[in-house]
Design a protein around this motif. Structure first.
Motif, PDB file in Angstrom:
ATOM      1  N   ILE A 285     -56.062 -28.475 -85.198  1.00  0.00           N
ATOM      2  CA  ILE A 285     -54.840 -29.208 -85.569  1.00  0.00           C
ATOM      3  C   ILE A 285     -53.617 -28.379 -85.197  1.00  0.00           C
ATOM      4  CG2 ILE A 285     -53.516 -30.191 -87.469  1.00  0.00           C
ATOM      5  CD1 ILE A 285     -55.966 -31.810 -86.743  1.00  0.00           C
TER       6      ILE A 285
ATOM      7  N   THR B  66     -52.714 -28.579 -81.461  1.00  0.00           N
ATOM      8  CA  THR B  66     -52.470 -29.885 -80.835  1.00  0.00           C
ATOM      9  C   THR B  66     -51.412 -30.731 -81.537  1.00  0.00           C
ATOM     10  OG1 THR B  66     -54.267 -30.890 -82.134  1.00  0.00           O
ATOM     11  CG2 THR B  66     -54.822 -30.025 -79.962  1.00  0.00           C
ATOM     12  N   ARG B  67     -51.315 -30.654 -82.866  1.00  0.00           N
ATOM     13  CA  ARG B  67     -50.459 -31.602 -83.580  1.00  0.00           C
ATOM     14  C   ARG B  67     -49.376 -30.953 -84.455  1.00  0.00           C
ATOM     15  NH1 ARG B  67     -53.245 -36.650 -83.733  1.00  0.00           N
ATOM     16  NH2 ARG B  67     -54.371 -36.757 -81.744  1.00  0.00           N
TER      17      ARG B  67
ATOM     18  N   ARG C  31     -45.134 -30.476 -83.402  1.00  0.00           N
ATOM     19  CA  ARG C  31     -44.144 -31.551 -83.514  1.00  0.00           C
ATOM     20  C   ARG C  31     -43.706 -31.771 -84.957  1.00  0.00           C
ATOM     21  NH1 ARG C  31     -48.288 -36.235 -81.431  1.00  0.00           N
ATOM     22  NH2 ARG C  31     -49.322 -36.778 -83.386  1.00  0.00           N
TER      23      ARG C  31
ATOM     24  N   ASP D 291     -60.888 -38.159 -87.336  1.00  0.00           N
ATOM     25  CA  ASP D 291     -61.005 -37.457 -86.061  1.00  0.00           C
ATOM     26  C   ASP D 291     -62.463 -37.458 -85.586  1.00  0.00           C
ATOM     27  OD1 ASP D 291     -60.198 -36.019 -83.886  1.00  0.00           O
ATOM     28  OD2 ASP D 291     -60.100 -34.089 -84.934  1.00  0.00           O
TER      29      ASP D 291
ATOM     30  N   VAL E 242     -58.873 -34.712 -81.273  1.00  0.00           N
ATOM     31  CA  VAL E 242     -57.532 -34.133 -81.152  1.00  0.00           C
ATOM     32  C   VAL E 242     -57.490 -32.977 -80.162  1.00  0.00           C
ATOM     33  CG1 VAL E 242     -56.816 -34.813 -83.483  1.00  0.00           C
ATOM     34  CG2 VAL E 242     -57.859 -32.557 -83.119  1.00  0.00           C
TER      35      VAL E 242
ATOM     36  N   ILE F  41     -48.738 -36.342 -87.811  1.00  0.00           N
ATOM     37  CA  ILE F  41     -49.991 -35.804 -87.260  1.00  0.00           C
ATOM     38  C   ILE F  41     -50.871 -36.896 -86.673  1.00  0.00           C
ATOM     39  CG2 ILE F  41     -52.236 -34.898 -87.991  1.00  0.00           C
ATOM     40  CD1 ILE F  41     -50.925 -32.572 -89.167  1.00  0.00           C
TER      41      ILE F  41
ATOM     42  N   GLU G 226     -52.136 -40.319 -84.800  1.00  0.00           N
ATOM     43  CA  GLU G 226     -51.765 -41.471 -84.003  1.00  0.00           C
ATOM     44  C   GLU G 226     -52.174 -42.718 -84.796  1.00  0.00           C
ATOM     45  OE1 GLU G 226     -50.044 -41.036 -81.463  1.00  0.00           O
ATOM     46  OE2 GLU G 226     -50.421 -38.943 -80.940  1.00  0.00           O
TER      47      GLU G 226
END
Length: 319
Positions: free
Chosen positions: A111, A114-115, A118, A172, A252, A301, A303
């Motif tokens: 996590i 990748t997430r 942002r 996930d 992810v 986190i 989508e």
């Protein structure tokens, strides 16, 4: 009961709080014990309040104290007023807390890489005065950091335990990144049994994902061979791209661009899905700043297709 504006301007919260205590206990003595003052001091405060209002608030006898009709009216008004004051003060404190202070968290590597960026960027833009500390940890170390209160909360997998509380934010599914030299397929899925016929590239035993994979294999009486295991998903990806084995990864962590050398196939029969959550100790409350960061995690986190549809959890491994 009519009270002039000039009278209310002179009232103070201490008098109202003392009035509420006497009304609640129907006793000057009990109210005095609650505030660690003498009974005569409490009686003097009530007399002062009655003189300010120009009305008796209590009927006094040698055996008991009870409210007059006007006292009952004031009781309701005072309760509402103090609740409003407490609510306002709480909002003021929270507003101040969310503009300064510290937030510390631990995060699963897949996590974090990748997430998380942002989310932190959005938080720092809105709350530049908050100092954020992040620790990237595999699941065993992540849970230990929460247990020891080294961090305010964690972001990681849901496991079967009563020690922690989980607020799910992401579903996930697991994928296999399969080198094309092992398989030629037009499908976008692969069974777990088929995967066990290939050399596998897996994350280390310290990760919850690895333990979930091994538990499922045991249930299916399957086994696998591996020459390599790593702590970072990016290492697995590069190894699979080089044709060294099929990498087992959460969605992810998959490369954003399709590999020319490997297929990204969702694992089925059985499907393997981990749920990622915000993790805290049972009964723990978060600061306003931490709560706001958690809100952003929930919003940014996942989508849309990854949002958790149900809080019901399948049987999971032990922490």
């Amino acid at each position: 009961m009519q009270i002039s504006p000039s009278t209310t301007a002179n009232l103070n919260l201490k008098l109202l709080q003392t009035f509420l205590l006497v009304a609640e206990h129907s006793s000057f003595r009990a109210a005095a014990e609650k505030v660690f003052r003498s009974q005569s001091a409490v009686s003097a405060q009530i007399r002062h309040l009655e003189e300010q209002l120009g009305i008796p608030l209590f009927h006094r006898t040698t055996r008991r104290v009870h409210l007059t009709a006007e006292g009952l009216q004031l009781l309701e008004c005072a309760k509402r007023a103090l609740l409003e004051v407490e609510s306002g003060l709480r909002l003021i404190r929270e507003s101040a807390d969310i503009r300064r202070g510290k937030v510390s968290l631990s995060c699963s590597p897949t996590i974090a890489e990748t997430r998380l960026a942002r989310v932190l960027a959005a938080f720092e833009k809105d709350y530049p005065g908050i100092e954020i500390s992040v620790r990237e940890l595999t699941s065993a170390a992540l849970f230990e950091s929460i247990r020891r209160r080294e961090v305010d909360f964690g972001i990681g997998p849901i496991v079967d335990t009563t020690e922690f509380q989980f607020e799910p934010i992401l579903e996930d599914p697991l994928y296999a990144l399969v080198p094309k030299r092992f398989l030629n397929t037009a499908k976008d899925t692969i069974s777990l049994a088929t995967l066990t016929n290939m050399p596998l590239l897996v994350l280390s035993a310290a990760t919850a994902l690895r333990r979930m994979l091994e538990a499922t294999l045991r249930e299916r009486n399957l086994s696998f061979t591996t020459r390599y295991e790593f702590a970072q998903a990016q290492t697995l990806i590069s190894m699979a791209d080089a044709g060294l084995g099929a990498a087992i990864l959460p969605r992810v962590a998959l490369p954003t661009r399709a590999s020319r050398n490997a297929f990204a196939l969702r694992i089925v029969n059985p499907p393997l899905i981990r749920q990622v959550a915000v993790i805290t100790l049972k009964g723990q409350s978060l600061s306003p700043a931490s709560e706001r960061l958690v809100q952003l995690l929930q919003e940014l986190i996942p989508e849309p297709q990854e949002r958790v549809r149900s809080l019901k959890r399948p049987k999971l491994e032990q922490a």
